[in-house]
Design a protein around this motif. Structure first.
Motif, PDB file in Angstrom:
ATOM      1  N   GLU A 146      37.955  36.328  37.879  1.00 19.88           N
ATOM      2  CA  GLU A 146      36.879  35.463  37.415  1.00 19.88           C
ATOM      3  C   GLU A 146      36.613  34.397  38.470  1.00 19.88           C
ATOM      4  O   GLU A 146      37.547  33.855  39.075  1.00 19.88           O
ATOM      5  N   TYR A 147      35.341  34.096  38.682  1.00 22.18           N
ATOM      6  CA  TYR A 147      34.952  33.004  39.564  1.00 22.18           C
ATOM      7  C   TYR A 147      34.721  31.751  38.724  1.00 22.18           C
ATOM      8  O   TYR A 147      34.007  31.801  37.715  1.00 22.18           O
ATOM      9  N   LEU A 148      35.322  30.628  39.141  1.00 22.24           N
ATOM     10  CA  LEU A 148      35.185  29.357  38.433  1.00 22.24           C
ATOM     11  C   LEU A 148      34.239  28.417  39.176  1.00 22.24           C
ATOM     12  O   LEU A 148      34.067  28.518  40.396  1.00 22.24           O
ATOM     13  N   LYS A 149      33.638  27.481  38.447  1.00 22.03           N
ATOM     14  CA  LYS A 149      32.727  26.523  39.064  1.00 22.03           C
ATOM     15  C   LYS A 149      33.401  25.720  40.163  1.00 22.03           C
ATOM     16  O   LYS A 149      32.746  25.210  41.078  1.00 22.03           O
ATOM     17  N   SER A 150      34.705  25.577  40.084  1.00 24.71           N
ATOM     18  CA  SER A 150      35.452  24.833  41.094  1.00 24.71           C
ATOM     19  C   SER A 150      35.473  25.549  42.439  1.00 24.71           C
ATOM     20  O   SER A 150      35.875  24.968  43.454  1.00 24.71           O
ATOM     21  N   GLY A 151      35.040  26.818  42.447  1.00 22.21           N
ATOM     22  CA  GLY A 151      35.066  27.607  43.678  1.00 22.21           C
ATOM     23  C   GLY A 151      36.252  28.548  43.770  1.00 22.21           C
ATOM     24  O   GLY A 151      36.359  29.331  44.714  1.00 22.21           O
ATOM     25  N   GLU A 152      37.140  28.499  42.768  1.00 26.42           N
ATOM     26  CA  GLU A 152      38.309  29.372  42.767  1.00 26.42           C
ATOM     27  C   GLU A 152      37.958  30.763  42.256  1.00 26.42           C
ATOM     28  O   GLU A 152      37.105  30.927  41.383  1.00 26.42           O
ATOM     29  N   ILE A 153      38.657  31.748  42.783  1.00 29.72           N
ATOM     30  CA  ILE A 153      38.624  33.104  42.245  1.00 29.72           C
ATOM     31  C   ILE A 153      40.016  33.355  41.692  1.00 29.72           C
ATOM     32  O   ILE A 153      41.003  33.367  42.435  1.00 29.72           O
ATOM     33  N   ILE A 154      40.118  33.517  40.371  1.00 31.22           N
ATOM     34  CA  ILE A 154      41.432  33.634  39.740  1.00 31.22           C
ATOM     35  C   ILE A 154      41.568  34.986  39.058  1.00 31.22           C
ATOM     36  O   ILE A 154      40.577  35.653  38.755  1.00 31.22           O
ATOM     37  N   ASN A 155      42.801  35.402  38.845  1.00 33.52           N
ATOM     38  CA  ASN A 155      43.031  36.591  38.037  1.00 33.52           C
ATOM     39  C   ASN A 155      42.476  36.357  36.639  1.00 33.52           C
ATOM     40  O   ASN A 155      42.697  35.296  36.039  1.00 33.52           O
ATOM     41  N   MET A 156      41.737  37.324  36.127  1.00 36.19           N
ATOM     42  CA  MET A 156      41.123  37.176  34.812  1.00 36.19           C
ATOM     43  C   MET A 156      42.197  37.003  33.746  1.00 36.19           C
ATOM     44  O   MET A 156      43.230  37.665  33.757  1.00 36.19           O
ATOM     45  N   ARG A 157      41.905  36.109  32.797  1.00 36.28           N
ATOM     46  CA  ARG A 157      42.750  35.909  31.637  1.00 36.28           C
ATOM     47  C   ARG A 157      42.050  36.512  30.407  1.00 36.28           C
ATOM     48  O   ARG A 157      40.980  37.082  30.518  1.00 36.28           O
ATOM     49  N   CYS A 158      42.640  36.354  29.242  1.00 37.89           N
ATOM     50  CA  CYS A 158      42.005  36.843  28.012  1.00 37.89           C
ATOM     51  C   CYS A 158      40.897  35.915  27.537  1.00 37.89           C
ATOM     52  O   CYS A 158      40.240  36.185  26.533  1.00 37.89           O
ATOM     53  N   ILE A 159      40.689  34.827  28.244  1.00 34.77           N
ATOM     54  CA  ILE A 159      39.573  33.909  28.003  1.00 34.77           C
ATOM     55  C   ILE A 159      38.836  33.712  29.328  1.00 34.77           C
ATOM     56  O   ILE A 159      39.387  33.979  30.397  1.00 34.77           O
ATOM     57  N   LEU A 160      37.575  33.261  29.246  1.00 32.84           N
ATOM     58  CA  LEU A 160      36.811  32.955  30.448  1.00 32.84           C
ATOM     59  C   LEU A 160      36.485  31.460  30.470  1.00 32.84           C
ATOM     60  O   LEU A 160      36.647  30.757  29.482  1.00 32.84           O
ATOM     61  N   GLU A 161      35.975  31.006  31.621  1.00 34.53           N
ATOM     62  CA  GLU A 161      35.768  29.568  31.837  1.00 34.53           C
ATOM     63  C   GLU A 161      34.897  28.926  30.761  1.00 34.53           C
ATOM     64  O   GLU A 161      35.193  27.829  30.290  1.00 34.53           O
ATOM     65  N   SER A 162      33.828  29.588  30.363  1.00 37.10           N
ATOM     66  CA  SER A 162      32.886  28.989  29.414  1.00 37.10           C
ATOM     67  C   SER A 162      33.143  29.385  27.968  1.00 37.10           C
ATOM     68  O   SER A 162      32.351  29.056  27.080  1.00 37.10           O
ATOM     69  N   SER A 163      34.270  30.058  27.702  1.00 41.12           N
ATOM     70  CA  SER A 163      34.506  30.563  26.345  1.00 41.12           C
ATOM     71  C   SER A 163      35.279  29.585  25.464  1.00 41.12           C
ATOM     72  O   SER A 163      35.538  29.888  24.299  1.00 41.12           O
ATOM     73  N   GLU A 164      35.659  28.453  26.020  1.00 42.58           N
ATOM     74  CA  GLU A 164      36.315  27.382  25.249  1.00 42.58           C
ATOM     75  C   GLU A 164      37.556  27.879  24.518  1.00 42.58           C
ATOM     76  O   GLU A 164      37.830  27.516  23.375  1.00 42.58           O
ATOM     77  N   LYS A 206      28.768  33.868  47.302  1.00 40.55           N
ATOM     78  CA  LYS A 206      29.157  33.468  48.654  1.00 40.55           C
ATOM     79  C   LYS A 206      30.678  33.410  48.804  1.00 40.55           C
ATOM     80  O   LYS A 206      31.233  33.903  49.788  1.00 40.55           O
ATOM     81  N   ARG A 207      31.336  32.859  47.806  1.00 42.76           N
ATOM     82  CA  ARG A 207      32.794  32.714  47.868  1.00 42.76           C
ATOM     83  C   ARG A 207      33.476  34.088  47.768  1.00 42.76           C
ATOM     84  O   ARG A 207      34.416  34.378  48.519  1.00 42.76           O
ATOM     85  N   ILE A 208      33.018  34.910  46.847  1.00 40.86           N
ATOM     86  CA  ILE A 208      33.635  36.229  46.648  1.00 40.86           C
ATOM     87  C   ILE A 208      33.455  37.103  47.883  1.00 40.86           C
ATOM     88  O   ILE A 208      34.363  37.838  48.295  1.00 40.86           O
ATOM     89  N   SER A 209      32.283  37.012  48.520  1.00 40.47           N
ATOM     90  CA  SER A 209      31.988  37.861  49.684  1.00 40.47           C
ATOM     91  C   SER A 209      32.838  37.501  50.901  1.00 40.47           C
ATOM     92  O   SER A 209      32.911  38.278  51.854  1.00 40.47           O
ATOM     93  N   GLU A 210      33.484  36.346  50.872  1.00 39.05           N
ATOM     94  CA  GLU A 210      34.402  35.970  51.950  1.00 39.05           C
ATOM     95  C   GLU A 210      35.700  36.759  51.877  1.00 39.05           C
ATOM     96  O   GLU A 210      36.404  36.906  52.873  1.00 39.05           O
ATOM     97  N   LYS A 211      36.017  37.267  50.667  1.00 36.60           N
ATOM     98  CA  LYS A 211      37.295  37.953  50.469  1.00 36.60           C
ATOM     99  C   LYS A 211      37.146  39.447  50.218  1.00 36.60           C
ATOM    100  O   LYS A 211      38.078  40.209  50.471  1.00 36.60           O
ATOM    101  N   TYR A 212      35.957  39.841  49.706  1.00 36.20           N
ATOM    102  CA  TYR A 212      35.770  41.227  49.301  1.00 36.20           C
ATOM    103  C   TYR A 212      34.415  41.745  49.765  1.00 36.20           C
ATOM    104  O   TYR A 212      33.502  40.967  50.041  1.00 36.20           O
ATOM    105  N   GLU A 213      34.290  43.056  49.794  1.00 36.36           N
ATOM    106  CA  GLU A 213      32.989  43.697  49.988  1.00 36.36           C
ATOM    107  C   GLU A 213      32.345  43.881  48.612  1.00 36.36           C
ATOM    108  O   GLU A 213      32.813  44.683  47.802  1.00 36.36           O
ATOM    109  N   ILE A 214      31.277  43.137  48.355  1.00 40.40           N
ATOM    110  CA  ILE A 214      30.609  43.233  47.056  1.00 40.40           C
ATOM    111  C   ILE A 214      29.709  44.454  47.064  1.00 40.40           C
ATOM    112  O   ILE A 214      28.765  44.542  47.847  1.00 40.40           O
ATOM    113  N   GLU A 215      30.017  45.391  46.189  1.00 43.88           N
ATOM    114  CA  GLU A 215      29.269  46.642  46.158  1.00 43.88           C
ATOM    115  C   GLU A 215      28.102  46.594  45.179  1.00 43.88           C
ATOM    116  O   GLU A 215      27.024  47.112  45.454  1.00 43.88           O
TER     117      GLU A 215
END
Length: 266
Positions: free
Chosen positions: A33-51, A107-116
């Motif tokens: 998951e990509y967070l507004k802070s700019g981090e790319i984290i391993n997905m959890r069972c919740i997402l950033e905006s799911s409270e 932009k942040r994800i494309s620095e680490k991965y090839e976005i298909e």
């Protein structure tokens, strides 16, 4: 670089997710998951905006990774109770926030991965049905949202999960089917849009809700898998999906067509 597919998940509360994360699938190590802070984290069972609540994302992502072999990253920007006008036509302008977050994430994800692949999932419509939004207004605004996302984010496709019911109005059945028909018509008229699922339209019948409007976590898991299966089908065929009806919308399709004919005369 390893390949990854990016999904922007937007819409109202069922896109935000109000399920119990204890009943969620557990995302595997290839789901992020990509967070507004700019981090790319391993997905959890919740997402950033799911409270703190559960969403479609883990079940979707596990299935997508299994089918494609690609890693998955969700960007989440859903708004509780939002009507379509709140996204691109009134002071809220929720779409602006989603576009900014997606482009920063890309932009942040494309620095680490090839976005298909870059896809959008839209889960919304219950509020417009409850409050009686005009079907043609809804259709045109959904097309406008999709076109803006194409123009400003260069997305590959936006997939629509047909609305479920909100039982909070005496005419909920008619109003919901009209919004669903408007969503379907928008998908036929706009090359950026495609149907993603019709599954949520029978969640009430299957006891896959927790109240008058919100999908249970089991329902969210089912919807996530159905969306992933159908979007994958689009990806390998590059043809818009012709999904089998879960309920009959023929009357509402005729209603939309009649409104279109009247508007042309006027």
């Amino acid at each position: 670089m390893e390949k990854i597919d990016v999904f922007l998940l937007i819409g109202q509360s069922n896109a935000r997710g109000v399920g119990n994360p204890k009943d969620s699938e557990v995302p595997n190590e290839n789901c992020f998951e990509y967070l507004k802070s700019g981090e790319i984290i391993n997905m959890r069972c919740i997402l950033e905006s799911s409270e703190g609540d559960g969403t479609i994302a883990p079940a979707f992502s596990n299935n997508w990774n299994s089918m494609t072999g690609n890693k998955v990253c969700f960007i989440h920007e859903a708004k509780d109770g939002s009507r379509i006008k709140n996204w691109n036509h009134d002071a809220n302008q929720f779409l602006n926030e989603a576009i900014i977050k997606f482009n920063e994430g890309y932009k942040r994800i494309s620095e680490k991965y090839e976005i298909e692949n870059k896809y959008v999932i839209w889960i919304q419509g219950e509020s417009d049905a409850k409050y009686g939004s005009d079907a043609l207004y809804y259709k045109e605004n959904l097309k406008s949202i999709a076109n803006r996302l194409k123009d400003e984010c260069n997305i590959d496709k936006m997939f629509v999960s047909l609305t479920g019911y909100w039982l909070g109005h005496k005419d909920y059945f008619i109003r919901t089917r009209r919004i669903a028909a408007a969503q379907e018509a928008a998908c036929k008229e706009c090359e950026v849009l495609s149907l993603g699922s019709k599954r949520a339209m029978i969640f009430h019948d299957e006891d896959l809700v927790i109240d008058d409007v919100h999908y249970s976590q089991i329902g969210l898991n089912i919807l996530g898998k159905d969306l992933s299966k159908n979007i994958y089908k689009y990806q390998i065929t590059k043809k818009d999906l012709d999904l089998e009806d879960t309920i009959n919308l023929d009357v509402e399709r005729n209603y939309i067509e009649q409104l279109e004919n009247i508007s042309k005369v006027l």
